[in-house]
Motif scaffolding. Structure first.
Motif, PDB file in Angstrom:
ATOM      1  N   LEU A 171     -13.286 -13.638  41.547  1.00  0.00           N
ATOM      2  CA  LEU A 171     -14.711 -13.851  41.807  1.00  0.00           C
ATOM      3  C   LEU A 171     -15.058 -15.336  41.713  1.00  0.00           C
ATOM      4  CD1 LEU A 171     -17.374 -12.337  42.397  1.00  0.00           C
ATOM      5  CD2 LEU A 171     -17.750 -12.233  39.927  1.00  0.00           C
ATOM      6  N   GLN A 172     -14.512 -15.995  40.685  1.00  0.00           N
ATOM      7  CA  GLN A 172     -14.743 -17.433  40.526  1.00  0.00           C
ATOM      8  C   GLN A 172     -14.274 -18.188  41.779  1.00  0.00           C
ATOM      9  OE1 GLN A 172     -11.641 -19.373  38.645  1.00  0.00           O
ATOM     10  NE2 GLN A 172     -12.406 -21.143  39.750  1.00  0.00           N
ATOM     11  N   ARG A 173     -13.052 -17.902  42.194  1.00  0.00           N
ATOM     12  CA  ARG A 173     -12.487 -18.590  43.355  1.00  0.00           C
ATOM     13  C   ARG A 173     -13.354 -18.353  44.613  1.00  0.00           C
ATOM     14  NH1 ARG A 173     -10.962 -22.711  43.272  1.00  0.00           N
ATOM     15  NH2 ARG A 173     -11.841 -23.126  45.292  1.00  0.00           N
ATOM     16  N   GLY A 202     -19.243 -21.578  48.519  1.00  0.00           N
ATOM     17  CA  GLY A 202     -20.360 -22.467  48.245  1.00  0.00           C
ATOM     18  C   GLY A 202     -21.518 -21.787  47.540  1.00  0.00           C
ATOM     19  N   ILE A 203     -21.282 -20.617  46.968  1.00  0.00           N
ATOM     20  CA  ILE A 203     -22.361 -19.915  46.264  1.00  0.00           C
ATOM     21  C   ILE A 203     -22.538 -20.497  44.864  1.00  0.00           C
ATOM     22  CG2 ILE A 203     -23.071 -17.664  45.335  1.00  0.00           C
ATOM     23  CD1 ILE A 203     -21.643 -16.400  47.806  1.00  0.00           C
ATOM     24  N   LEU A 204     -21.443 -20.809  44.201  1.00  0.00           N
ATOM     25  CA  LEU A 204     -21.491 -21.485  42.900  1.00  0.00           C
ATOM     26  C   LEU A 204     -20.591 -22.719  42.986  1.00  0.00           C
ATOM     27  CD1 LEU A 204     -21.059 -18.473  40.401  1.00  0.00           C
ATOM     28  CD2 LEU A 204     -23.208 -19.515  41.169  1.00  0.00           C
ATOM     29  N   ALA A 205     -20.984 -23.762  42.257  1.00  0.00           N
ATOM     30  CA  ALA A 205     -20.138 -24.958  42.197  1.00  0.00           C
ATOM     31  C   ALA A 205     -19.255 -24.866  40.954  1.00  0.00           C
ATOM     32  CB  ALA A 205     -20.999 -26.209  42.142  1.00  0.00           C
ATOM     33  N   ILE A 264     -20.110 -23.783  36.951  1.00  0.00           N
ATOM     34  CA  ILE A 264     -19.390 -22.718  36.248  1.00  0.00           C
ATOM     35  C   ILE A 264     -18.799 -23.273  34.951  1.00  0.00           C
ATOM     36  CG2 ILE A 264     -17.419 -21.134  36.334  1.00  0.00           C
ATOM     37  CD1 ILE A 264     -17.864 -20.881  39.349  1.00  0.00           C
ATOM     38  N   ASP A 265     -18.169 -24.443  35.061  1.00  0.00           N
ATOM     39  CA  ASP A 265     -17.554 -25.050  33.870  1.00  0.00           C
ATOM     40  C   ASP A 265     -18.600 -25.318  32.791  1.00  0.00           C
ATOM     41  OD1 ASP A 265     -15.182 -24.984  35.239  1.00  0.00           O
ATOM     42  OD2 ASP A 265     -15.173 -27.120  35.768  1.00  0.00           O
ATOM     43  N   ALA A 266     -19.753 -25.845  33.225  1.00  0.00           N
ATOM     44  CA  ALA A 266     -20.807 -26.144  32.250  1.00  0.00           C
ATOM     45  C   ALA A 266     -21.300 -24.860  31.578  1.00  0.00           C
ATOM     46  CB  ALA A 266     -21.966 -26.867  32.951  1.00  0.00           C
ATOM     47  N   GLU A 277     -24.366 -14.726  34.529  1.00  0.00           N
ATOM     48  CA  GLU A 277     -25.630 -15.426  34.277  1.00  0.00           C
ATOM     49  C   GLU A 277     -26.022 -16.295  35.473  1.00  0.00           C
ATOM     50  OE1 GLU A 277     -24.764 -15.709  29.455  1.00  0.00           O
ATOM     51  OE2 GLU A 277     -25.288 -17.534  30.540  1.00  0.00           O
ATOM     52  N   LEU A 278     -25.058 -17.039  36.001  1.00  0.00           N
ATOM     53  CA  LEU A 278     -25.365 -17.940  37.128  1.00  0.00           C
ATOM     54  C   LEU A 278     -25.763 -17.157  38.379  1.00  0.00           C
ATOM     55  CD1 LEU A 278     -22.473 -20.542  36.685  1.00  0.00           C
ATOM     56  CD2 LEU A 278     -24.926 -20.989  36.389  1.00  0.00           C
TER      57      LEU A 278
END
Lengths: 111, 93, 222
Positions: free
Chosen positions: A72-74, A80-83, A87-89, C44-45
């Motif tokens: 999901l992260q990848r 381009g939905i999440l940077a 995510i890291d922050a 959450e995001l």
């Protein structure tokens, strides 16, 4: 010539039939995937492809829903939905919250 | 693409190894079986997995004898494995 | 696993050779993996950005929790008791399960029947394809490399690990779900159940009998 997922015909030993009650965390990842899928953001085919591309070491080290989470992260970053930075922050924030409270607040996160 | 195979046809699975998302397991490649059923036409997962446009491909249920797959198989001679395979992986024998 | 080797008493699991088993991430574990934290962070995001809503996630969770193997048992018991239903089931399984309000919009269900001559067992060697709308989420063993690797080449040995011994004159037919089809095994109705109601029959039909690793036992043997 095999991907890490393509195990038919090999021998990984006796089957352990023990029941594993899914945790809330695992069910939640399953649910998020279901919603993302229903919205047409990531198809089952893409999800399988992402998991197969992780390589043997990651595929074998992560458990089932860890693989789904990693996929999901990848996918979210690729689309381009999440940077990755955000995510890291947020991972750092959640980890701090966890250290402070000793809990994941699994039900938190809804506004 | 219209279905060119039918139930009863003897087919051999292509023994090819392109890199990508492929739903034809390695253990069945190069093996010979019999078409049991034509399921209809379905989007090709090999292109869908990369978010590319796809055409629909005929999909078949194909039965393989265990003894064809594993030379040392020790169960009943009738034991079998069935897989759902797309036409572009099958060659009529 | 040996008895002296228990670290987590309640939730202890053998890891199979590929460590494919779900690790026991219980809510009460104090050690959380990076991926567990990552999952929370992404949830959450995604909610904050409106990609998904908390209600949608909750609804999906509730939907999954609401699906149990009882769905499949209803179908099996009806197929055992109603010949016309059985015929509809083997002709168009999606339509037949829809009669119970079970909707499978994205997958094609195929029912396969165990008989005197054929015993069916289902696997997905490539991932974890499973008739989730009928049986719920797949058990850990179904997703394990041990089951996926072996059941296609030594099905009888694997079935014996589940306590199922089949005579040599029964064909063991393994279904590897490699495409858009999902398979539901219709087990054999055991002897001695002649007068039982559909509801009583449902209770005999377990998840594992509908995957095909076990057979339905007559009530006296329970």
């Amino acid at each position: 010539m095999r991907g890490p997922h393509d195990v038919g015909g090999l021998d990984f030993g006796p089957v352990d039939p023990a029941e594993h009650e899914l945790t809330f965390w695992e069910k939640q990842i399953d649910a998020i995937r279901a919603v993302i899928g229903a919205k047409g953001l990531v198809t089952t085919h893409e999800n399988r492809r992402t998991i197969e591309q992780m390589g043997n070491d990651i595929y074998d080290t992560l458990n089932y829903y860890e693989r789904w989470t990693a996929a999901l992260q990848r996918q979210m970053v690729d689309k381009g939905i999440l940077a990755q930075d955000e995510i890291d922050a947020r991972v750092a924030q959640v980890r701090k919250r966890l250290a402070d409270t000793g809990e994941l607040e699994l039900n938190a996160g809804s506004n | 693409m219209s279905a060119t195979l039918k139930a009863g046809d003897i087919v051999r699975v292509r023994d090819d190894y392109p890199i990508g998302h492929i739903r034809t397991p390695v253990y069945i490649r190069g093996k010979t079986g019999r078409v049991e059923k034509y399921f209809g036409d379905f989007g090709n997962p090999e292109t869908l997995a990369y978010c590319l446009p796809t055409d629909d491909r005929p999909l078949y249920k194909v039965r393989f004898l265990q003894s064809e797959l594993w030379p040392t198989y020790s169960g009943s001679a009738r034991d079998s494995v069935e897989l759902d395979l797309y036409e572009h992986w099958l060659e009529k024998v | 696993m040996s008895d002296h080797d228990h670290h987590h008493h309640d939730h202890d699991h053998d890891h199979d050779h590929g460590h494919d088993h779900a690790h026991p991430f219980q809510d009460d574990d104090k050690v959380h993996s990076y991926y567990q934290i990552l999952g929370q962070a992404m949830k959450e995001l995604l909610i904050e950005k409106g990609v998904v809503t908390a209600d949608e996630v909750r609804a999906a969770l509730e939907r999954r929790d609401g699906i149990t193997p009882a769905n499949g048992s209803k179908v099996v018991a009806r197929a055992w008791t109603d010949p016309a239903y059985r015929e509809r089931l083997f002709k168009d399984a999606n339509a037949a399960v829809a009669e119970f309000g079970i909707d499978m919009p994205t997958t094609h269900l195929v029912a396969v029947e165990n008989t005197e001559d054929v015993h069916n067992v289902v696997v997905c060697t490539l991932c974890s394809c499973y008739p989730r709308d009928l049986l719920g989420l797949p058990p850990a063993w179904y997703k394990s490399k041990a089951y996926r690797s072996r059941v296609v080449h030594e099905p009888r040995a694997v079935l014996e690990e589940f306590g199922t011994a089949l005579p040599d004159d029964v064909e063991v037919r393994v279904h590897d779900s490699t495409a858009d089809m999902r398979y539901l095994v219709i087990p054999r109705r055991p002897a001695g159940t002649h007068g039982m109601s559909e509801e009583q029959l449902r209770a005999l039909v377990s998840r594992d009998t509908m995957i095909g690793v076990t057979t339905v036992q007559p009530p006296s043997a329970k």
